[in-house]
Design a protein around this motif. Structure first.
Motif: not given
Length: 197
Positions: A34-46
């Motif tokens: 996925y685009p980087l920003r989508r992965g970083l949304v997951f990172v923020t939640g985690a």
């Protein structure tokens, strides 16, 4: 809090956050798919999910697991089921990268929930609090959590970036299928650890 306390806490947070685990593998997969920003949304939640768990453990949640019959076992089985669900989805992936970023990437709530079902997160919380705080000092726990948050976010983010780096060189679906299936097997293997623990 002195520098002699902050440095060991930081080293512990880094080692616990960056070492491979179920959440790290999902971060890597997100980066490849996925685009980087989508992965970083997951990172923020985690990251925020982990900090909420960390503070809750510091306030006595971990000791409550020993008192409430079946709660620890229920969490363990929920974690196994969730990890198996994610690994099956990953294993069945067709290897085609999503066009236009419209497919469903693991989001903020998935990241937060995953930490609460992640035994590595529970162990990191309990052992970190036990080793570096007096256990009943809320100020120490909050300071440790504030220190942990950016370290956790950057550590998990580095796995997303590693996946994004791989994505640049993975253009054939067959290669991505092989990577996804390897990651799926590793994710499922973490369930075996939970079963024999």
């Amino acid at each position: 809090m002195s520098l002699s306390t902050i440095l060991p806490m930081s080293a512990f947070a880094l080692a616990a956050s960056i070492s491979p685990g179920p959440v790290n593998l999902v971060c890597l997969t997100s980066g490849t798919r996925y685009p980087l920003r989508r992965g970083l949304v997951f990172v923020t939640g985690a990251s925020l999910g982990f900090i909420a768990l960390f503070i809750a453990v510091g306030l006595g949640l971990y000791s409550m697991l020993a008192v409430v019959p079946g709660l620890q076992e229920a969490l363990r089985w929920a974690g196994i089921a969730f990890l198996l669900y994610l690994s099956i989805r990953l294993f069945r992936d067709d290897g085609r990268l999503p066009e236009g970023g419209n497919s469903e990437a693991p989001g903020f709530m998935t990241g937060a929930l995953m930490q609460w079902l992640n035994p590595k997160a529970w162990l990191a919380s309990a052992s970190g609090i036990g080793a570096y705080t007096s256990g009943d000092n809320l100020q120490q726990i909050i300071l440790f959590a504030l220190l942990y948050l950016p370290i956790c976010w950057l550590s998990l983010g580095s796995w997303v970036y590693a996946g994004a780096f791989l994505r640049r060189y993975v253009h054939r679906p067959g290669v991505l299928i092989a990577i996804n299936r390897t990651l799926a097997v590793l994710l499922a293997a973490s369930c075996v650890y939970l079963l024999v623990e």
